[in-house]
Motif scaffolding. Sequence first.
Motif, PDB file in Angstrom:
ATOM      1  N   ARG A 170       0.941  -4.012  -8.183  1.00 12.45           N
ATOM      2  CA  ARG A 170       0.615  -4.920  -7.075  1.00 12.45           C
ATOM      3  C   ARG A 170      -0.655  -4.389  -6.419  1.00 12.45           C
ATOM      4  NH1 ARG A 170       3.684  -7.259  -9.617  1.00 12.45           N
ATOM      5  NH2 ARG A 170       5.572  -8.391  -9.013  1.00 12.45           N
ATOM      6  N   PHE A 171      -1.526  -5.277  -6.002  1.00  8.43           N
ATOM      7  CA  PHE A 171      -2.815  -4.863  -5.440  1.00  8.43           C
ATOM      8  C   PHE A 171      -2.936  -5.363  -3.997  1.00  8.43           C
ATOM      9  CE2 PHE A 171      -3.075  -5.217  -9.988  1.00  8.43           C
ATOM     10  CZ  PHE A 171      -3.662  -4.017 -10.344  1.00  8.43           C
ATOM     11  N   PHE A 172      -3.490  -4.528  -3.161  1.00  5.32           N
ATOM     12  CA  PHE A 172      -3.634  -4.851  -1.739  1.00  5.32           C
ATOM     13  C   PHE A 172      -5.102  -4.608  -1.375  1.00  5.32           C
ATOM     14  CE2 PHE A 172       0.554  -3.284  -2.783  1.00  5.32           C
ATOM     15  CZ  PHE A 172       1.379  -4.291  -2.295  1.00  5.32           C
TER      16      PHE A 172
ATOM     17  N   GLU B 294       1.255   7.722   1.452  1.00  5.24           N
ATOM     18  CA  GLU B 294       2.671   8.058   1.669  1.00  5.24           C
ATOM     19  C   GLU B 294       3.127   7.779   3.101  1.00  5.24           C
ATOM     20  OE1 GLU B 294       2.974  12.108   0.379  1.00  5.24           O
ATOM     21  OE2 GLU B 294       2.389  11.518  -1.648  1.00  5.24           O
ATOM     22  N   ALA B 295       2.173   7.500   3.963  1.00  4.83           N
ATOM     23  CA  ALA B 295       2.511   7.365   5.389  1.00  4.83           C
ATOM     24  C   ALA B 295       3.295   6.078   5.669  1.00  4.83           C
ATOM     25  CB  ALA B 295       1.230   7.389   6.224  1.00  4.83           C
ATOM     26  N   ASN B 296       4.348   6.208   6.467  1.00  3.08           N
ATOM     27  CA  ASN B 296       5.152   5.026   6.835  1.00  3.08           C
ATOM     28  C   ASN B 296       4.294   3.958   7.498  1.00  3.08           C
ATOM     29  OD1 ASN B 296       7.441   6.290   5.945  1.00  3.08           O
ATOM     30  ND2 ASN B 296       7.970   7.130   7.962  1.00  3.08           N
ATOM     31  N   GLU B 297       3.329   4.421   8.325  1.00  3.65           N
ATOM     32  CA  GLU B 297       2.474   3.463   9.048  1.00  3.65           C
ATOM     33  C   GLU B 297       1.670   2.591   8.089  1.00  3.65           C
ATOM     34  OE1 GLU B 297       2.723   6.754   9.512  1.00  3.65           O
ATOM     35  OE2 GLU B 297       1.970   7.343  11.478  1.00  3.65           O
ATOM     36  N   THR B 298       1.266   3.174   6.947  1.00  6.69           N
ATOM     37  CA  THR B 298       0.496   2.395   5.970  1.00  6.69           C
ATOM     38  C   THR B 298       1.351   1.235   5.459  1.00  6.69           C
ATOM     39  OG1 THR B 298      -0.687   4.396   5.343  1.00  6.69           O
ATOM     40  CG2 THR B 298      -0.810   2.554   3.795  1.00  6.69           C
ATOM     41  N   TYR B 299       2.610   1.564   5.166  1.00  2.00           N
ATOM     42  CA  TYR B 299       3.528   0.515   4.677  1.00  2.00           C
ATOM     43  C   TYR B 299       3.720  -0.554   5.749  1.00  2.00           C
ATOM     44  CZ  TYR B 299       4.777   3.151   0.491  1.00  2.00           C
ATOM     45  OH  TYR B 299       4.736   3.771  -0.739  1.00  2.00           O
ATOM     46  N   SER B 300       3.867  -0.116   7.005  1.00  2.00           N
ATOM     47  CA  SER B 300       4.127  -1.152   8.019  1.00  2.00           C
ATOM     48  C   SER B 300       2.881  -2.000   8.290  1.00  2.00           C
ATOM     49  CB  SER B 300       4.753  -0.595   9.287  1.00  2.00           C
ATOM     50  OG  SER B 300       4.169   0.585   9.653  1.00  2.00           O
ATOM     51  N   ILE B 301       1.708  -1.376   8.291  1.00  2.00           N
ATOM     52  CA  ILE B 301       0.493  -2.182   8.523  1.00  2.00           C
ATOM     53  C   ILE B 301       0.325  -3.227   7.418  1.00  2.00           C
ATOM     54  CG2 ILE B 301      -2.057  -2.042   8.454  1.00  2.00           C
ATOM     55  CD1 ILE B 301      -1.726   0.603  10.056  1.00  2.00           C
ATOM     56  N   LEU B 302       0.605  -2.815   6.194  1.00  2.00           N
ATOM     57  CA  LEU B 302       0.410  -3.742   5.070  1.00  2.00           C
ATOM     58  C   LEU B 302       1.639  -4.629   4.817  1.00  2.00           C
ATOM     59  CD1 LEU B 302      -1.376  -1.274   2.647  1.00  2.00           C
ATOM     60  CD2 LEU B 302      -2.436  -3.044   4.011  1.00  2.00           C
ATOM     61  N   LYS B 303       2.655  -4.418   5.642  1.00  2.00           N
ATOM     62  CA  LYS B 303       3.916  -5.184   5.487  1.00  2.00           C
ATOM     63  C   LYS B 303       4.484  -5.058   4.073  1.00  2.00           C
ATOM     64  CE  LYS B 303       2.903  -8.522   9.137  1.00  2.00           C
ATOM     65  NZ  LYS B 303       1.549  -8.081   9.523  1.00  2.00           N
ATOM     66  N   ILE B 304       4.501  -3.806   3.609  1.00  2.00           N
ATOM     67  CA  ILE B 304       5.062  -3.517   2.282  1.00  2.00           C
ATOM     68  C   ILE B 304       6.434  -2.892   2.490  1.00  2.00           C
ATOM     69  CG2 ILE B 304       4.815  -2.077   0.208  1.00  2.00           C
ATOM     70  CD1 ILE B 304       1.778  -2.190   0.648  1.00  2.00           C
TER      71      ILE B 304
ATOM     72  N   GLU C  97      11.126   0.105  -0.041  1.00  2.00           N
ATOM     73  CA  GLU C  97      12.258   0.118  -0.987  1.00  2.00           C
ATOM     74  C   GLU C  97      11.920  -0.675  -2.249  1.00  2.00           C
ATOM     75  OE1 GLU C  97      15.770  -1.057   1.114  1.00  2.00           O
ATOM     76  OE2 GLU C  97      15.599   0.696   2.406  1.00  2.00           O
ATOM     77  N   GLU C  98      10.931  -1.530  -2.145  1.00  2.00           N
ATOM     78  CA  GLU C  98      10.564  -2.363  -3.301  1.00  2.00           C
ATOM     79  C   GLU C  98       9.311  -1.872  -4.015  1.00  2.00           C
ATOM     80  OE1 GLU C  98      10.106  -6.344  -1.860  1.00  2.00           O
ATOM     81  OE2 GLU C  98      12.244  -6.528  -1.399  1.00  2.00           O
ATOM     82  N   ILE C  99       8.393  -1.329  -3.230  1.00  2.00           N
ATOM     83  CA  ILE C  99       7.087  -0.949  -3.787  1.00  2.00           C
ATOM     84  C   ILE C  99       6.712   0.462  -3.352  1.00  2.00           C
ATOM     85  CG2 ILE C  99       4.587  -1.430  -3.606  1.00  2.00           C
ATOM     86  CD1 ILE C  99       5.260  -4.388  -3.562  1.00  2.00           C
ATOM     87  N   GLU C 100       6.200   1.237  -4.308  1.00  2.00           N
ATOM     88  CA  GLU C 100       5.660   2.568  -3.975  1.00  2.00           C
ATOM     89  C   GLU C 100       4.141   2.513  -4.125  1.00  2.00           C
ATOM     90  OE1 GLU C 100       7.141   5.812  -6.378  1.00  2.00           O
ATOM     91  OE2 GLU C 100       5.678   7.197  -5.491  1.00  2.00           O
ATOM     92  N   LEU C 101       3.446   2.908  -3.077  1.00  2.00           N
ATOM     93  CA  LEU C 101       1.980   2.960  -3.194  1.00  2.00           C
ATOM     94  C   LEU C 101       1.620   4.176  -4.043  1.00  2.00           C
ATOM     95  CD1 LEU C 101       1.001   2.013   0.455  1.00  2.00           C
ATOM     96  CD2 LEU C 101       0.739   0.606  -1.596  1.00  2.00           C
ATOM     97  N   ILE C 102       0.819   3.953  -5.072  1.00  2.00           N
ATOM     98  CA  ILE C 102       0.512   5.057  -5.993  1.00  2.00           C
ATOM     99  C   ILE C 102      -0.968   5.437  -5.984  1.00  2.00           C
ATOM    100  CG2 ILE C 102       2.470   4.651  -7.540  1.00  2.00           C
ATOM    101  CD1 ILE C 102       0.360   3.316  -9.442  1.00  2.00           C
ATOM    102  N   GLY C 103      -1.789   4.642  -5.344  1.00  2.00           N
ATOM    103  CA  GLY C 103      -3.197   5.011  -5.321  1.00  2.00           C
ATOM    104  C   GLY C 103      -3.988   4.157  -4.349  1.00  2.00           C
ATOM    105  N   LEU C 104      -5.031   4.773  -3.847  1.00  2.00           N
ATOM    106  CA  LEU C 104      -5.990   4.030  -3.021  1.00  2.00           C
ATOM    107  C   LEU C 104      -7.310   4.120  -3.769  1.00  2.00           C
ATOM    108  CD1 LEU C 104      -7.183   2.660  -0.542  1.00  2.00           C
ATOM    109  CD2 LEU C 104      -7.013   4.807   0.693  1.00  2.00           C
ATOM    110  N   LEU C 105      -7.860   2.981  -4.102  1.00  2.00           N
ATOM    111  CA  LEU C 105      -9.118   2.954  -4.842  1.00  2.00           C
ATOM    112  C   LEU C 105     -10.260   2.661  -3.872  1.00  2.00           C
ATOM    113  CD1 LEU C 105      -7.902   0.848  -7.927  1.00  2.00           C
ATOM    114  CD2 LEU C 105      -7.789   3.330  -7.581  1.00  2.00           C
ATOM    115  N   TYR C 106     -11.094   3.667  -3.659  1.00  2.00           N
ATOM    116  CA  TYR C 106     -12.296   3.482  -2.844  1.00  2.00           C
ATOM    117  C   TYR C 106     -13.369   3.002  -3.795  1.00  2.00           C
ATOM    118  CZ  TYR C 106      -9.960   6.711   0.423  1.00  2.00           C
ATOM    119  OH  TYR C 106      -9.080   7.331   1.279  1.00  2.00           O
ATOM    120  N   MET C 107     -14.128   2.011  -3.408  1.00  2.00           N
ATOM    121  CA  MET C 107     -15.155   1.557  -4.350  1.00  2.00           C
ATOM    122  C   MET C 107     -16.417   1.042  -3.676  1.00  2.00           C
ATOM    123  SD  MET C 107     -13.227  -1.832  -5.835  1.00  2.00           S
ATOM    124  CE  MET C 107     -14.425  -2.191  -7.082  1.00  2.00           C
ATOM    125  N   GLY C 108     -17.485   1.082  -4.456  1.00  2.00           N
ATOM    126  CA  GLY C 108     -18.776   0.616  -3.961  1.00  2.00           C
ATOM    127  C   GLY C 108     -19.848   0.992  -4.970  1.00  2.00           C
TER     128      GLY C 108
END
Length: 187
Positions: free
Chosen positions: A45-47, A142-152, A155-166
């Motif tokens: 899943r991509f955010f 891994e931060a709980n706040e990240t999950y709440s800000i993104l409304k993820i 229990e359903e989704i684990e964030l596995i990476g943040l891709l910085y790009m430019g």
Amino acid sequence: MFKKLVRQRRTAYQFLDKSLDKDLVNQCIDAAIWAPNHGLTEPWRFFVLGNQTKQSLMTIYAQLRADKRAEPGSEEHQTIYQKACQRFLANPAMVLVGQLKSSNPVTYKEDYAACSCAIQNFQLMATEFGLGVQWSTGPIIEANETYSILKINPEEIELIGLLYMGYPSCDSNQIRKPVAEVTQYYP
Ligand SMILES: Cc1cc2nc3c(=O)[nH]c(=O)nc-3n(C[C@H](O)[C@H](O)[C@H](O)COP(=O)(O)O)c2cc1C
């Protein structure tokens, strides 16, 4: 051509102050979703972060970074916090990658492998566009706040990476051990 692309893809840590077309990000995601995945679980899943969300996540990023390096309340903490905010906002685009959580441990492992393949596809597509990517697994994912800000739902989704790009502002030199050093041949 493929060999050249693979060699050109190097993790980018610094970017030009130049925004990138949203369509390029979507094309990278489109390349990502063609990755192999066992049982067609399509576990990725991509955010894609917009400016407002970047600002919210920036405070979490900076807080975590400063807390790790200095005493909260100290001047040093404040300096690190400010620098971290600048550093975070200097990334022209950011995409978080999540993995659907499976209750089956074998599927969980295979899905992480599939998501990793997807991220590599993403990076190679970006390289073809002249973009650079940094795949980060820092504490912000891994931060709980990240999950709440993104409304993820964690229990359903684990964030596995943040891709910085430019568009990368400098070249990265990397070396690898030769094939013979990492390969065993059998008769
Ligand atoms: C699973 C995974 C996690 C990574 N996490 C980070 C990270 O948290 N921070 C970072 O700077 N780079 C991270 N990287 C990028 C590696 O540091 C990078 O791939 C390595 O230095 C080799 O450089 P190259 O990508 O240019 O070949 C990660 C890479 C992988 C595959």
